[in-house]
Scaffold this motif. Structure first.
Motif, PDB file in Angstrom:
ATOM      1  N   GLU A  67     -44.779 -18.515 -22.706  1.00  0.00           N
ATOM      2  CA  GLU A  67     -43.820 -18.038 -23.846  1.00  0.00           C
ATOM      3  C   GLU A  67     -44.184 -18.642 -25.027  1.00  0.00           C
ATOM      4  O   GLU A  67     -44.086 -20.107 -24.988  1.00  0.00           O
ATOM      5  N   ALA A  68     -44.911 -18.005 -25.951  1.00  0.00           N
ATOM      6  CA  ALA A  68     -45.280 -18.832 -27.118  1.00  0.00           C
ATOM      7  C   ALA A  68     -44.388 -18.523 -28.271  1.00  0.00           C
ATOM      8  O   ALA A  68     -43.999 -17.242 -28.458  1.00  0.00           O
ATOM      9  N   VAL A  69     -43.810 -19.420 -28.951  1.00  0.00           N
ATOM     10  CA  VAL A  69     -42.777 -19.194 -29.991  1.00  0.00           C
ATOM     11  C   VAL A  69     -43.123 -20.260 -31.273  1.00  0.00           C
ATOM     12  O   VAL A  69     -43.161 -21.144 -30.890  1.00  0.00           O
ATOM     13  N   VAL A  70     -42.886 -19.452 -32.417  1.00  0.00           N
ATOM     14  CA  VAL A  70     -43.183 -20.210 -33.744  1.00  0.00           C
ATOM     15  C   VAL A  70     -41.963 -19.707 -34.486  1.00  0.00           C
ATOM     16  O   VAL A  70     -41.408 -18.714 -34.523  1.00  0.00           O
ATOM     17  N   GLN A  71     -41.838 -20.537 -35.546  1.00  0.00           N
ATOM     18  CA  GLN A  71     -40.850 -20.452 -36.649  1.00  0.00           C
ATOM     19  C   GLN A  71     -41.140 -20.853 -37.950  1.00  0.00           C
ATOM     20  O   GLN A  71     -41.985 -21.793 -37.862  1.00  0.00           O
ATOM     21  N   GLY A  72     -40.742 -20.180 -38.967  1.00  0.00           N
ATOM     22  CA  GLY A  72     -40.921 -20.739 -40.249  1.00  0.00           C
ATOM     23  C   GLY A  72     -41.657 -19.510 -40.989  1.00  0.00           C
ATOM     24  O   GLY A  72     -41.844 -18.244 -40.651  1.00  0.00           O
ATOM     25  N   THR A  73     -41.916 -19.790 -42.383  1.00  0.00           N
ATOM     26  CA  THR A  73     -42.487 -18.698 -43.197  1.00  0.00           C
ATOM     27  C   THR A  73     -43.817 -18.515 -43.047  1.00  0.00           C
ATOM     28  O   THR A  73     -44.158 -17.375 -43.509  1.00  0.00           O
ATOM     29  N   ASP A  74     -44.603 -19.234 -42.475  1.00  0.00           N
ATOM     30  CA  ASP A  74     -46.102 -18.963 -42.420  1.00  0.00           C
ATOM     31  C   ASP A  74     -46.035 -18.760 -40.638  1.00  0.00           C
ATOM     32  O   ASP A  74     -47.366 -19.258 -40.289  1.00  0.00           O
ATOM     33  N   ARG A  75     -45.174 -18.192 -40.010  1.00  0.00           N
ATOM     34  CA  ARG A  75     -45.158 -18.039 -38.598  1.00  0.00           C
ATOM     35  C   ARG A  75     -46.460 -17.067 -38.183  1.00  0.00           C
ATOM     36  O   ARG A  75     -46.918 -17.469 -36.931  1.00  0.00           O
ATOM     37  N   ASP A  76     -46.853 -15.897 -38.828  1.00  0.00           N
ATOM     38  CA  ASP A  76     -47.984 -15.286 -38.392  1.00  0.00           C
ATOM     39  C   ASP A  76     -49.319 -16.332 -38.235  1.00  0.00           C
ATOM     40  O   ASP A  76     -50.016 -15.978 -37.170  1.00  0.00           O
ATOM     41  N   ALA A  77     -49.520 -17.082 -39.407  1.00  0.00           N
ATOM     42  CA  ALA A  77     -50.629 -17.904 -39.310  1.00  0.00           C
ATOM     43  C   ALA A  77     -50.594 -18.878 -38.238  1.00  0.00           C
ATOM     44  O   ALA A  77     -51.555 -19.381 -37.409  1.00  0.00           O
TER      45      ALA A  77
END
Length: 139
Positions: A67-77
């Motif tokens: 499971e890969a999870v990211v958060q924040g305004t630059d989450r795509d990068a």
């Protein structure tokens, strides 16, 4: 005595642990996602093995999940960097130091998940197929 399955899953988790993201195994998604992202290894399903009889050997194509999870305004990068670094780590040694016949990750299917009062999450499950053989399905 550790089983081949556990040895391989432990080695895969160790491979995740060298990446910039936080790597967990079998944990619940924490309330806060680290800025570099989060990877959670799920043991997955070994499936039905193919069997050879002389000597008796069980050949598995075990499907684990990351499971890969990211958060924040630059989450795509950040997500792109995280998945690319995971892919490179797997490609660098597809046998996990010789303990696995072959490791191959499949493409993620990312989704954006809104979070009330915070930046949304970008998450995906990355299937990882672990090919290995063992003399005993329980050992």
């Amino acid at each position: 005595m550790t089983t081949p399955r556990e040895t391989i899953l432990t080695a895969l988790h160790a491979r995740l642990s060298v990446l910039p993201a936080t790597a967990l195994r079998g944990e619940v998604l924490p309330e806060r996602v680290p800025s570099d992202g989060l990877l959670i290894l799920r043991d997955g399903e070994p499936g039905e093995p193919e069997v050879t009889l002389s000597p008796l050997t069980y050949h598995y194509q075990h499907r684990a999940e990351i499971e890969a999870v990211v958060q924040g305004t630059d989450r795509d990068a950040v997500f792109d960097t995280l998945t690319a670094s995971f892919g490179a780590a797997i490609a660098a040694d597809r046998t996990l130091g010789g303990i696995c016949d072959w490791v191959e990750a499949e493409a993620p299917r990312p989704v954006d998940l809104p979070v009330e009062g915070a930046a949304s999450l970008k998450a995906a499950i990355i299937p990882v197929v672990l090919h290995y053989s063992t003399a005993d399905p329980l050992g």
